[in-house]
Design a protein around this motif. Sequence first.
Motif, PDB file in Angstrom:
ATOM      1  N   VAL A   3       0.885  -1.168   0.000  1.00 52.54           N
ATOM      2  CA  VAL A   3       0.000   0.000   0.000  1.00 52.54           C
ATOM      3  C   VAL A   3       0.923   1.218   0.000  1.00 52.54           C
ATOM      4  CG1 VAL A   3      -1.744   1.253   1.302  1.00 52.54           C
ATOM      5  CG2 VAL A   3      -1.775  -1.237   1.268  1.00 52.54           C
ATOM      6  N   PRO A   4       0.829   2.081  -1.014  1.00 53.43           N
ATOM      7  CA  PRO A   4       1.789   3.184  -1.163  1.00 53.43           C
ATOM      8  C   PRO A   4       1.907   4.109   0.045  1.00 53.43           C
ATOM      9  CG  PRO A   4       0.451   2.964  -3.137  1.00 53.43           C
ATOM     10  CD  PRO A   4      -0.123   2.032  -2.120  1.00 53.43           C
ATOM     11  N   ILE A   5       0.821   4.378   0.753  1.00 54.54           N
ATOM     12  CA  ILE A   5       0.880   5.328   1.870  1.00 54.54           C
ATOM     13  C   ILE A   5       1.349   4.708   3.185  1.00 54.54           C
ATOM     14  CG2 ILE A   5      -0.959   6.752   0.915  1.00 54.54           C
ATOM     15  CD1 ILE A   5      -2.712   5.452   3.270  1.00 54.54           C
ATOM     16  N   LEU A   6       1.432   3.390   3.256  1.00 55.02           N
ATOM     17  CA  LEU A   6       1.673   2.716   4.538  1.00 55.02           C
ATOM     18  C   LEU A   6       3.030   3.034   5.150  1.00 55.02           C
ATOM     19  CD1 LEU A   6       0.495   0.871   6.666  1.00 55.02           C
ATOM     20  CD2 LEU A   6       1.357  -1.082   5.360  1.00 55.02           C
ATOM     21  N   GLN A  30     -20.130  -4.788   4.297  1.00 55.89           N
ATOM     22  CA  GLN A  30     -21.568  -4.756   4.008  1.00 55.89           C
ATOM     23  C   GLN A  30     -22.065  -3.330   3.776  1.00 55.89           C
ATOM     24  OE1 GLN A  30     -23.238  -7.434   3.345  1.00 55.89           O
ATOM     25  NE2 GLN A  30     -21.533  -8.755   3.916  1.00 55.89           N
ATOM     26  N   GLY A  31     -21.639  -2.385   4.602  1.00 60.25           N
ATOM     27  CA  GLY A  31     -22.108  -1.004   4.477  1.00 60.25           C
ATOM     28  C   GLY A  31     -21.308  -0.168   3.514  1.00 60.25           C
ATOM     29  N   SER A  32     -20.012  -0.444   3.402  1.00 56.85           N
ATOM     30  CA  SER A  32     -19.168   0.344   2.509  1.00 56.85           C
ATOM     31  C   SER A  32     -17.978  -0.496   2.062  1.00 56.85           C
ATOM     32  CB  SER A  32     -18.687   1.623   3.205  1.00 56.85           C
ATOM     33  OG  SER A  32     -17.942   1.308   4.354  1.00 56.85           O
ATOM     34  N   ALA A  33     -17.413  -0.128   0.951  1.00 61.14           N
ATOM     35  CA  ALA A  33     -16.294  -0.864   0.372  1.00 61.14           C
ATOM     36  C   ALA A  33     -15.034  -0.707   1.224  1.00 61.14           C
ATOM     37  CB  ALA A  33     -16.027  -0.357  -1.041  1.00 61.14           C
ATOM     38  N   PHE A  34     -14.146  -1.680   1.109  1.00 58.17           N
ATOM     39  CA  PHE A  34     -12.892  -1.649   1.858  1.00 58.17           C
ATOM     40  C   PHE A  34     -12.092  -0.391   1.554  1.00 58.17           C
ATOM     41  CE2 PHE A  34      -8.300  -2.584   1.868  1.00 58.17           C
ATOM     42  CZ  PHE A  34      -8.122  -2.672   3.233  1.00 58.17           C
ATOM     43  N   ALA A  35     -12.046   0.001   0.299  1.00 57.24           N
ATOM     44  CA  ALA A  35     -11.257   1.171  -0.106  1.00 57.24           C
ATOM     45  C   ALA A  35     -11.657   2.430   0.655  1.00 57.24           C
ATOM     46  CB  ALA A  35     -11.394   1.402  -1.607  1.00 57.24           C
ATOM     47  N   SER A  36     -12.939   2.562   0.978  1.00 59.45           N
ATOM     48  CA  SER A  36     -13.388   3.750   1.707  1.00 59.45           C
ATOM     49  C   SER A  36     -13.057   3.670   3.197  1.00 59.45           C
ATOM     50  CB  SER A  36     -14.893   3.957   1.522  1.00 59.45           C
ATOM     51  OG  SER A  36     -15.613   2.891   2.121  1.00 59.45           O
ATOM     52  N   GLN A  37     -12.724   2.477   3.693  1.00 59.72           N
ATOM     53  CA  GLN A  37     -12.393   2.286   5.114  1.00 59.72           C
ATOM     54  C   GLN A  37     -10.901   2.140   5.357  1.00 59.72           C
ATOM     55  OE1 GLN A  37     -14.859  -0.784   7.117  1.00 59.72           O
ATOM     56  NE2 GLN A  37     -15.741  -1.131   5.085  1.00 59.72           N
ATOM     57  N   GLN A  87      -7.965   3.761   4.908  1.00 62.55           N
ATOM     58  CA  GLN A  87      -7.117   4.738   5.604  1.00 62.55           C
ATOM     59  C   GLN A  87      -7.430   4.806   7.094  1.00 62.55           C
ATOM     60  OE1 GLN A  87      -6.806   8.545   3.734  1.00 62.55           O
ATOM     61  NE2 GLN A  87      -5.723   7.729   1.975  1.00 62.55           N
ATOM     62  N   ALA A  88      -8.705   4.747   7.471  1.00 63.01           N
ATOM     63  CA  ALA A  88      -9.084   4.773   8.890  1.00 63.01           C
ATOM     64  C   ALA A  88      -8.603   3.509   9.595  1.00 63.01           C
ATOM     65  CB  ALA A  88     -10.592   4.928   9.042  1.00 63.01           C
ATOM     66  N   LEU A  89      -8.713   2.368   8.932  1.00 62.33           N
ATOM     67  CA  LEU A  89      -8.227   1.107   9.512  1.00 62.33           C
ATOM     68  C   LEU A  89      -6.719   1.163   9.724  1.00 62.33           C
ATOM     69  CD1 LEU A  89     -10.311  -1.352   7.325  1.00 62.33           C
ATOM     70  CD2 LEU A  89     -10.577  -1.007   9.788  1.00 62.33           C
ATOM     71  N   ILE A  90      -5.987   1.657   8.727  1.00 61.45           N
ATOM     72  CA  ILE A  90      -4.528   1.779   8.847  1.00 61.45           C
ATOM     73  C   ILE A  90      -4.171   2.712  10.002  1.00 61.45           C
ATOM     74  CG2 ILE A  90      -2.475   2.730   7.701  1.00 61.45           C
ATOM     75  CD1 ILE A  90      -3.592   1.578   5.069  1.00 61.45           C
ATOM     76  N   LYS A  91      -4.887   3.814  10.120  1.00 61.73           N
ATOM     77  CA  LYS A  91      -4.613   4.766  11.198  1.00 61.73           C
ATOM     78  C   LYS A  91      -4.821   4.115  12.568  1.00 61.73           C
ATOM     79  CE  LYS A  91      -5.845   9.340  12.871  1.00 61.73           C
ATOM     80  NZ  LYS A  91      -6.663  10.529  12.700  1.00 61.73           N
TER      81      LYS A  91
END
Length: 170
Positions: free
Chosen positions: A49-52, A139-146, A148-152
């Motif tokens: 992941v480029p930002i990691l 289920q509610g939203s795609a992984f891509a939208s979550q 950055q918050a998960l990484i943080k």
Amino acid sequence: MRKRAYILLCAMLMLLNACGIYSFTGGSISAGMKTVSVALFENNAPLVVPILSQSFTEALKDRIRTQTSLSFLRTNGDADFQGRITDYNIQPVAIQGDQQVSAGLNRLTITVQVKYTNTIEPDKSFEQSFTRFRDFSTQGSAFASQEQALIKDINAQLTEDIYNRAFANW
């Protein structure tokens, strides 16, 4: 009456003295340690992941900056952190059974290999892997939208573990 006042005064002084030893950050930095250096943690995980790399390195610097009064150097600090990100993976942890078999819950896991060098007290140096994860649902939203918050969140957990191992001997 004086004896009771004396006992009460001694008890209060002991209580105040005990409170003075505790540190809210939990840190116990080696006496004489004044500087710290944190090298960029290279991302060697199979899934890159480029930002990691940058976000983890900055999270570690922020943790040290907010919980210590150490001055930062580019290299060769009294405390020196180096390492690499060795794993970044996503796996299903709960299968949802309906018309289509799909993952009801997924887990993002990040592992970092850390080499900590304490030049003031070399016996406190270490080389160790740290792993943390966070479960999420798509289920509610795609992984891509979550992502950055998960990484943080995972970076916050990892940097706390690393800080505690380096400065609180946990």
